[in-house]
Each structure stands twice: as structure tokens, then as C-alpha cells.
Scaffold this motif. Structure first.
Motif, PDB file in Angstrom:
ATOM      1  N   LEU A 128       0.830  -1.200   0.000  1.00  0.00           N
ATOM      2  CA  LEU A 128       0.000   0.000   0.000  1.00  0.00           C
ATOM      3  C   LEU A 128       0.867   1.254   0.000  1.00  0.00           C
ATOM      4  O   LEU A 128       2.003   1.232   0.487  1.00  0.00           O
ATOM      5  N   ALA A 129       0.344   2.311  -0.568  1.00  0.00           N
ATOM      6  CA  ALA A 129       1.068   3.585  -0.596  1.00  0.00           C
ATOM      7  C   ALA A 129       1.172   4.150   0.814  1.00  0.00           C
ATOM      8  O   ALA A 129       0.264   3.977   1.636  1.00  0.00           O
ATOM      9  N   PRO A 130       2.262   4.807   1.133  1.00  0.00           N
ATOM     10  CA  PRO A 130       2.381   5.383   2.490  1.00  0.00           C
ATOM     11  C   PRO A 130       1.362   6.497   2.701  1.00  0.00           C
ATOM     12  O   PRO A 130       0.865   7.102   1.758  1.00  0.00           O
ATOM     13  N   VAL A 131       1.078   6.809   3.939  1.00  0.00           N
ATOM     14  CA  VAL A 131       0.129   7.876   4.296  1.00  0.00           C
ATOM     15  C   VAL A 131       0.741   9.236   3.932  1.00  0.00           C
ATOM     16  O   VAL A 131       1.903   9.506   4.227  1.00  0.00           O
ATOM     17  N   PHE A 132      -0.065  10.060   3.247  1.00  0.00           N
ATOM     18  CA  PHE A 132       0.428  11.372   2.810  1.00  0.00           C
ATOM     19  C   PHE A 132       0.549  12.316   4.007  1.00  0.00           C
ATOM     20  O   PHE A 132      -0.399  12.524   4.745  1.00  0.00           O
ATOM     21  N   ASP A 133       1.731  12.855   4.178  1.00  0.00           N
ATOM     22  CA  ASP A 133       2.013  13.789   5.269  1.00  0.00           C
ATOM     23  C   ASP A 133       2.630  15.041   4.646  1.00  0.00           C
ATOM     24  O   ASP A 133       3.744  15.008   4.117  1.00  0.00           O
ATOM     25  N   GLN A 134       1.884  16.140   4.689  1.00  0.00           N
ATOM     26  CA  GLN A 134       2.368  17.378   4.072  1.00  0.00           C
ATOM     27  C   GLN A 134       3.563  17.954   4.817  1.00  0.00           C
ATOM     28  O   GLN A 134       4.405  18.631   4.232  1.00  0.00           O
ATOM     29  N   ASN A 135       3.646  17.689   6.113  1.00  0.00           N
ATOM     30  CA  ASN A 135       4.777  18.218   6.893  1.00  0.00           C
ATOM     31  C   ASN A 135       6.079  17.516   6.549  1.00  0.00           C
ATOM     32  O   ASN A 135       7.155  18.027   6.830  1.00  0.00           O
ATOM     33  N   ALA A 136       5.972  16.304   5.970  1.00  0.00           N
ATOM     34  CA  ALA A 136       7.178  15.551   5.643  1.00  0.00           C
ATOM     35  C   ALA A 136       7.747  15.943   4.290  1.00  0.00           C
ATOM     36  O   ALA A 136       8.773  15.402   3.878  1.00  0.00           O
ATOM     37  N   LEU A 137       7.091  16.825   3.554  1.00  0.00           N
ATOM     38  CA  LEU A 137       7.602  17.229   2.248  1.00  0.00           C
ATOM     39  C   LEU A 137       8.880  18.047   2.415  1.00  0.00           C
ATOM     40  O   LEU A 137       9.041  18.773   3.392  1.00  0.00           O
ATOM     41  N   PRO A 138       9.792  17.947   1.448  1.00  0.00           N
ATOM     42  CA  PRO A 138      11.025  18.751   1.561  1.00  0.00           C
ATOM     43  C   PRO A 138      10.728  20.232   1.378  1.00  0.00           C
ATOM     44  O   PRO A 138       9.790  20.619   0.700  1.00  0.00           O
ATOM     45  N   LEU A 139      11.525  21.064   1.974  1.00  0.00           N
ATOM     46  CA  LEU A 139      11.349  22.506   1.869  1.00  0.00           C
ATOM     47  C   LEU A 139      11.681  22.989   0.469  1.00  0.00           C
ATOM     48  O   LEU A 139      12.552  22.428  -0.214  1.00  0.00           O
ATOM     49  N   LEU A 140      10.959  24.024   0.023  1.00  0.00           N
ATOM     50  CA  LEU A 140      11.232  24.613  -1.284  1.00  0.00           C
ATOM     51  C   LEU A 140      12.540  25.401  -1.232  1.00  0.00           C
ATOM     52  O   LEU A 140      12.926  25.924  -0.180  1.00  0.00           O
ATOM     53  N   PRO A 141      13.242  25.476  -2.349  1.00  0.00           N
ATOM     54  CA  PRO A 141      14.475  26.274  -2.362  1.00  0.00           C
ATOM     55  C   PRO A 141      14.167  27.743  -2.135  1.00  0.00           C
ATOM     56  O   PRO A 141      13.085  28.208  -2.467  1.00  0.00           O
ATOM     57  N   PRO A 142      15.058  28.499  -1.592  1.00  0.00           N
ATOM     58  CA  PRO A 142      14.789  29.933  -1.347  1.00  0.00           C
ATOM     59  C   PRO A 142      14.577  30.676  -2.654  1.00  0.00           C
ATOM     60  O   PRO A 142      15.162  30.344  -3.690  1.00  0.00           O
ATOM     61  N   LYS A 143      13.672  31.667  -2.630  1.00  0.00           N
ATOM     62  CA  LYS A 143      13.341  32.457  -3.813  1.00  0.00           C
ATOM     63  C   LYS A 143      14.500  33.387  -4.164  1.00  0.00           C
ATOM     64  O   LYS A 143      15.112  34.000  -3.297  1.00  0.00           O
ATOM     65  N   ARG A 144      14.770  33.436  -5.442  1.00  0.00           N
ATOM     66  CA  ARG A 144      15.881  34.264  -5.884  1.00  0.00           C
ATOM     67  C   ARG A 144      15.520  35.747  -5.799  1.00  0.00           C
ATOM     68  O   ARG A 144      14.387  36.120  -6.069  1.00  0.00           O
ATOM     69  N   THR A 145      16.476  36.533  -5.470  1.00  0.00           N
ATOM     70  CA  THR A 145      16.291  37.974  -5.433  1.00  0.00           C
ATOM     71  C   THR A 145      16.355  38.520  -6.854  1.00  0.00           C
ATOM     72  O   THR A 145      16.857  37.843  -7.771  1.00  0.00           O
ATOM     73  N   PRO A 146      15.807  39.731  -7.096  1.00  0.00           N
ATOM     74  CA  PRO A 146      15.903  40.315  -8.452  1.00  0.00           C
ATOM     75  C   PRO A 146      17.327  40.420  -8.963  1.00  0.00           C
ATOM     76  O   PRO A 146      17.579  40.234 -10.149  1.00  0.00           O
TER      77      PRO A 146
END
Length: 715
Positions: free
Chosen positions: A208-226
Motif C-alpha cells: 500500500l502507498a504510504p500515508v500522505f504527510d504534508q509536513n514531511a515534504l522537503p522545503l522549497l528552495p529559497p526564492k531568488r532575489t531580483p
């Protein structure tokens, strides 16, 4: 007697082991069935190898018959050699039936297609029951009693833990289970049915597929500055522009190419000779330079600007016109061949319209002809205007006089902006900008004044927006004894600098039309009097918040709030005469010079009442400034002795003033009204230019039409 004997190899082997022989025969006459049994004892150990469970004689006979379905009868003979041991058949594994209607037992547990379903006694089927005609059928045998199970139910196996199925590759697939009939079932006409189903072992690899946990998702990379984005963009552009050096293969085939044919020799070029210079007197001649001077560059303007095309030189080189040598080392003269044609440039500009003011007349706005700016302002509807800058340029371009330029803007507002009467009556008026007024075409007094100043400023005129109190719609004079209210602001207008640097007060809102608060309507009607009205008269109905913006011409810098509210005649003054708007202004009649100036007229006996008025200006010409020759004027009074109860007195005139003297007793009774009218139509024709005597002869004899000018009340 016909008999069928079947002997199976398996049965024979078992008979050898057990010492028995079986024979099955069927008689066609009585359908009797007999089974010979020499040894009815249980079969020994050799029988245990065939199946997991011991089988009865009936099951064995059924198996023999099943194998002979659809085949020719075989005559069975006893086996003489008992020492030969036939191999036992391989045990047949049980299968699980997919449909829920089938049991999970051995296939022989199902009913046989050609076997009677009667009750067996000692392993032998009873003979079939034959029912003769008229004979009742015997009742079916009673069912055996159900035995209660003493043994407890077997324990269920432990449940396996749920594991997530392993994801297979994209090229793999899981076959679905389809229930089918086996070949044996088809060959036996449906006597044996088998089915296939998915077993737990087939799903052993699924998880079975594991239980979806949104907190376990990896963090997004930091947004680039202009700055980082711009640097990344430049790095990519530089990487695209740069070329990577590559090495060519050393194995290059050398191909000899024939040289092209030689070009013909070029003829000798003619060198232009320097111009001959005259010998100057009194100065030594300078030696000529080694090389001729460079030719002056030809301006691009010389090729256009409506100038005639100059022919090309025959030798391809411009000839230099000899010029006198400058004396005392002065610079050479400026070439005039590249000078643009100013007349051609001015031909593309809007041609200025000269002022229509006659030079012999003084600068009087009242009698000035503004037909040129008024007609020009009507050529630019609001829907075709892209911006305020463009509109300002187009409105004032043909005129050189600031007065005409301001009049063009004043008239344009009348044609393209309407008063927002709905917002005024609903008390939802909001502050507006000139751009908003231009886009919507709706405004109140503030919007009119703001857009006028915006256009005038773009056109190079000096203009201001003035706020204060205005005696417009909703204003009523104070009654005797009524207290003077505090100063408040209700209106906005403009001040613009016109010819001779004079500040002129104008009201673009009142000049575009008038409103009715009671009927909640707006009437669009051009009223130029609020452009040509003098500043002193303008101040009788406009009181600015900034007291330095009266711009009076009588020597007074300002007037008080009390004087403005009460009027020029003071607090005890009677109400003024009622003047109808429109006719007096159109005909050029001065409202301030109308007499009697009070609303109520005394009716004392033996008293002469003089009615008079004159043109708005001494320079006023009805043919040039007005709609044409003036109408004749009459005074209508109540006379009970006349045929229709009315009597008309005709005014005398010299073309600039009108007057009439009437005895007070002829005006009527106290409480009645006296009206001033213009006679517009007499006997079906226009009455303009009709004289007083001609009108007196037509009164009472011909039909007439009138226009109201003013009204008095008899006291």
C-alpha cells in the motif's frame, strides 16, 4: 441381452492389491443395474497414494464413467497377471473456485451430468422409479437428521501485516484474473466445471502507498532575489554568445581550385582641379595646398522641404563655386545650400486665425465675435481625444489671442461634459480628477473647473480653480428679519489670464447648462454670459473663500459676506424683478439695467410708471453679435374692459434702448401681475425687425406668439 463392461487400469490394480473384480452391466429392458463385488473390503495402502482422502466405490465408478464419456464401449476382461503393478495416478491438486456459487471441494463433489441423483444404498444406486399411468408418485424420502458438530471451529490464521506494494516498472503490468472453463469442462459437455481465482500468494509483492504527510515534504528552495535573477539572465546570455573552440579533423582533402580570371585594367581617374583664385591686392598670395580641400557635406535637408531637385554633375563630382578669399584670416562664409526652408516648415503648421475683433472697436468681451473659437471647439468630441495634452494643442493651435484660446476651452466643456445630477441629488458626489472627467464626461462644478485649468495649463495659459459660495440652484434670498448664515462653500469656478494680462473670472459649469433640483434634471444649454460677464457683476453671485481672488475693477479689493448675501441694496431691500433666463441673454439685453428693478410696483393713482431697458453693451450689434434684428417688445397687463381681459402696450426703441410710460391705474388691480414679452411671430411670419407702429396696428387683428422676459407684481 446387451451389456457394457468397463474395467479401469486403476481399478484393476486395486483389485490385484485387494483381490477383487468388479463388473458393471446395464440391461436395456428393465434398466436394472447390478454390480458384482467379490471383495467389498476397504482397499489397502495402494489406495492412499491416489488421493489425500479415501474414496468410496461409488466415487471410483463415477470416475470410470467420466473417462468414457463420448468414447466407444470397451469390453473389459479380467487381468490374469496379478503381479503387474500399474503406477498410481499423480494426486490432483484442488483448485479454488472464483464464482461464489461453487464450493471449494474436489471436482467429484459436484453433481455428475449423467448420474441419477437418487439415494445410494451400500454404494449401489437404486433402480429408477417408473410411474405408470394413473399411479400416484410416492413421496420423496425424508432428509436425514443433521448431526451437531462437537468439534470446535478451526482457528483462523493470523492476519498478515499490511505492507506497501512495491511499484513495478512502467513496462510491467498485473494480469487480471478471468474465470474460464477448462478443456475438460468443454469436452465433457459441462459435467465438470473448474474456475481460477486470484490467490493471496499473487498479491504477496503488492504494498500500500504510504500515508500522505504534508509536513514531511522537503522545503522549497529559497526564492531568488531580483539581482540573482538578473545575474542568471546575463550569465545565460553570455554563455549563448560565446563560441567554444573546436578542433577540425587533420584528414582534410586538398582540392586545387583554379584561380579566377584577372580583372580588366581600371581607367585612370580624373583628379579635380582646384578652383582658380583671383590675386588679392596688397597681400602676398599663399601657396596652394598639396591636396585639394575636402568637399563640404551636403545636408539631408537639401533633398526635400519642397525644394526643386538639383541636377547631378556630369562627372559625378560636385563643382565648387569659387568664393572670395577671406581677408585677415577670417573664417569662410557659412554655406547656405543646406539651410532649411522656413516657409516650407511653417506650411505644415496650423495656420493661425486672426482675431475677429475689429481694430476700431475697444476690447469689449460683451460684443466680441467668438464664432471662430466656438466653431473650432465643436470639432473635437470627447470620444476622439487621446489625452489632455493632445486636446490642449488642438484647441488653441489656430488662435494667437489668449482670450480666443480660453473661449475655445470654455465652449469645448459645454459640448463634451454633462452635469452629474444623479450624484448631486443622491449626495454621492466624490472628488474627481481631470483625467476622470475626460473619460466619463460627467462632473459637478469642481470637475468642470479642474478640467478647464488642466487644459489651459497645457496650452500655456495661466489659470486657477477658485472655490467658494455660488448663488446657483437651491439658493433663495433671505426674507426680512431672517438671520445671516455663516459663510460656507458650495461652488467652484475659474480665473484665467486673457489679453493684456487681465485676470478674467469665468464659470464653465453654469455656462454649459442649468439644473433643476426639484425635477432632478439637467438641461444642456450654452450660456456664454458666464464668459463675457464683468468681474464686478460676476462677484454678485460668486463669493470666493480666498478673499484676494475677487479681481474687481471698481477699485475695491473685496466685499463682505453680509453684503454678498443681502445683495447690493441692503437688508431692507425688496426682492428684485423676476427675469426669465434665456431670452434676455440671447437678445443682448442688460438685466442689471432693467427698470423697475424691484418686484413689486405701487399702484398709487395719478402715478406714471416708466419701464425701460437697454443693450448689454454699447458696442452690441444684433446682426454681428446677436441672432439678427431685434424682436419688438410689449407689456401685457390685465384689463377687464378688453375683449380677452388683456391689454398690450408696445415699447418704443432707437435700436439700443427701449422705453414705455404707463399710468399706474392702467396696469391693473393690486395682486395682479405685469409681464414683459417679446413678440416672436405675427400672422405666421417672423417678427424680427418689425416696427412699433406696425405692431400696434396688428394687435387684436392678427395672431401673435410671445416670449417671456420679466415679470412684476402690483402692490
Amino acid at each position: 441381452m446387451t451389456s457394457f463392461n468397463y474395467v479401469s487400469g486403476l481399478l484393476g490394480g486395486q483389485n490385484q492389491a485387494g483381490g477383487g473384480l468388479f463388473m458393471y452391466s446395464a440391461h436395456p429392458n428393465n434398466a436394472a443395474v447390478s454390480v458384482l463385488e467379490e471383495n467389498n473390503s476397504r482397499i489397502g495402502q495402494g489406495m492412499a497414494t491416489e488421493s489425500h482422502q479415501p474414496q468410496s466405490i461409488q466415487a471410483r465408478i463415477a470416475a470410470l464413467n467420466l473417462g468414457q464419456v463420448g468414447k466407444a464401449p470397451i469390453t473389459a476382461t479380467p487381468i490374469q497377471d496379478e503381479s503387474v503393478q500399474r503406477p498410481s495416478p499423480a494426486p490432483r491438486s484442488q483448485t479454488a473456485n472464483l464464482p461464489a456459487t461453487l464450493s471449494n471441494g474436489h471436482y467429484i463433489a459436484n453433481g455428475i451430468g449423467n448420474e441419477p441423483n437418487g439415494e445410494k444404498q451400500n454404494g449401489v444406486l437404486p433402480p429408477p422409479t417408473i410411474t405408470r399411468t394413473g399411479e400416484k408418485k410416492p413421496p420423496p424420502p425424508a432428509l436425514p437428521p443433521r448431526k451437531h458438530s462437537i468439534q470446535p471451529s478451526p482457528a483462523l490464521p493470523p492476519r498478515r501485516t499490511a505492507e506497501a506494494p512495491q511499484r513495478r516498472g512502467s513496462n510491467a503490468s498485473i494480469s487480471s484474473t478471468i474465470s474460464t472453463m477448462s478443456a475438460v469442462s468443454i469436452g465433457t459437455n459441462g459435467t465438470v466445471r473448474s474456475s481460477a481465482s486470484r490467490t493471496p500468494s499473487m498479491d504477496a509483492g503488492r504494498k500500500l502507498a504510504p500515508v500522505f504527510d504534508q509536513n514531511a515534504l522537503p522545503l522549497l528552495p529559497p526564492k531568488r532575489t531580483p539581482g540573482q535573477v538578473e545575474k542568471r539572465y546575463h550569465d545565460i546570455e553570455r554563455s549563448r554568445m560565446g563560441l567554444k573552440p573546436t578542433k577540425s579533423t587533420p584528414n582534410v582533402t586538398t582540392v586545387e581550385v583554379a584561380s579566377p580570371p584577372s580583372l580588366p585594367s581600371r581607367p585612370p581617374q580624373r583628379t579635380p582641379q582646384p578652383p582658380t583664385r583671383k590675386e588679392s591686392t596688397g597681400a602676398a598670395r599663399k601657396p596652394p595646398p598639396e591636396n585639394p580641400p575636402a568637399m563640404p557635406a551636403r545636408s539631408a535637408l537639401s533633398y526635400g522641404m519642397n525644394k526643386p531637385q538639383e541636377p547631378e554633375p556630369a562627372n559625378g563630382v560636385d563643382e565648387v563655386t569659387p568664393s572670395p578669399e577671406p581677408a585677415n584670416g577670417a573664417p569662410p562664409p557659412i554655406p547656405v545650400s543646406s539651410k532649411p526652408d522656413l516657409a516650407s516648415i511653417l506650411a505644415t503648421k496650423p495656420k493661425p486665425i486672426p482675431s475677429t475683433q475689429p481694430p476700431s472697436q475697444p476690447a469689449c468681451l460683451t460684443c466680441r465675435d467668438f464664432s471662430a473659437p466656438d466653431n473650432h471647439a465643436a470639432k473635437f468630441p470627447k470620444e476622439t481625444v487621446p489625452s489632455i495634452d493632445w486636446l490642449a494643442t488642438q484647441l488653441v493651435a489656430p488662435f494667437t489671442s489668449p482670450t480666443d484660446q480660453a473661449r475655445a476651452i470654455f465652449t469645448w466643456l459645454h459640448h463634451n461634459v454633462a452635469y452629474d445630477i444623479i450624484a448631486l441629488c443622491n449626495k454621492t458626489v466624490q472628488r474627481s480628477t481631470p483625467a476622470n472627467t475626460l473619460a466619463t464626461g460627467l462632473a459637478v462644478c469642481e470637475g468642470y473647473a479642474g478640467l478647464f485649468t488642466a487644459i489651459a495649463s497645457k496650452a500655456g495659459l495661466e489659470s486657477l480653480v477658485i472655490s467658494g459660495h455660488g448663488k446657483g440652484a437651491g439658493f433663495s434670498p433671505l426674507e426680512p428679519g431672517q438671520p445671516i448664515p455663516a459663510e460656507y462653500s458650495t461652488h467652484a469656478w475659474n480665473a484665467v489670464k486673457i489679453d493684456n494680462g487681465e485676470w478674467k473670472l469665468i464659470d464653465t459649469c453654469w455656462g454649459a447648462g442649468h439644473v433643476s433640483i426639484s425635477e432632478q434634471t439637467y438641461t444642456k444649454k450654452f450660456s456664454p454670459r458666464y464668459f463675457i460677464m464683468g468681474n464686478n457683476e460676476f462677484g454678485l453671485r460668486h463669493f470666493p473663500t480666498n478673499k484676494s481672488l475677487f479681481h474687481r475693477t471698481d477699485g475695491r479689493s473685496q466685499i463682505s459676506w453680509e453684503e454678498y448675501i443681502l445683495g447690493p441694496n441692503g437688508p431692507a431691500a425688496a426682492p428684485p424683478v423676476t427675469i426669465y433666463s434665456g431670452v434676455a441673454e440671447q437678445e443682448g439685453m442688460s438685466e442689471t439695467k432693467l427698470r423697475p428693478s424691484k418686484l413689486r410696483i405701487p399702484t398709487s393713482p395719478n402715478m406714471i410708471i416708466q419701464f425701460r431697458f437697454e443693450n448689454i453693451c454699447e458696442h452690441w450689434d444684433p446682426l454681428r453679435n446677436g441672432p439678427g434684428k431685434p424682436y419688438p417688445y410689449v407689456l401685457k397687463v390685465q384689463n377687464p374692459d378688453s375683449r380677452d381681459g388683456k391689454e398690450y402696450f408696445v415699447f418704443d426703441t432707437d435700436g439700443k434702448k427701449w422705453w414705455l410710460d404707463v399710468e399706474s391705474r392702467l396696469l391693473g388691480q393690486k395682486g395682479q401681475s405685469v409681464d414683459l414679452y417679446t413678440v416672436t411671430v405675427v400672422d405666421g411670419r417672423n417678427a424680427r425687425g418689425m416696427g412699433a407702429e406696425e405692431l400696434r396696428r396688428a394687435i387684436g387683428r392678427k395672431g401673435m406668439s410671445f416670449g417671456g422676459v420679466a415679470k412684476w407684481e402690483l402692490d
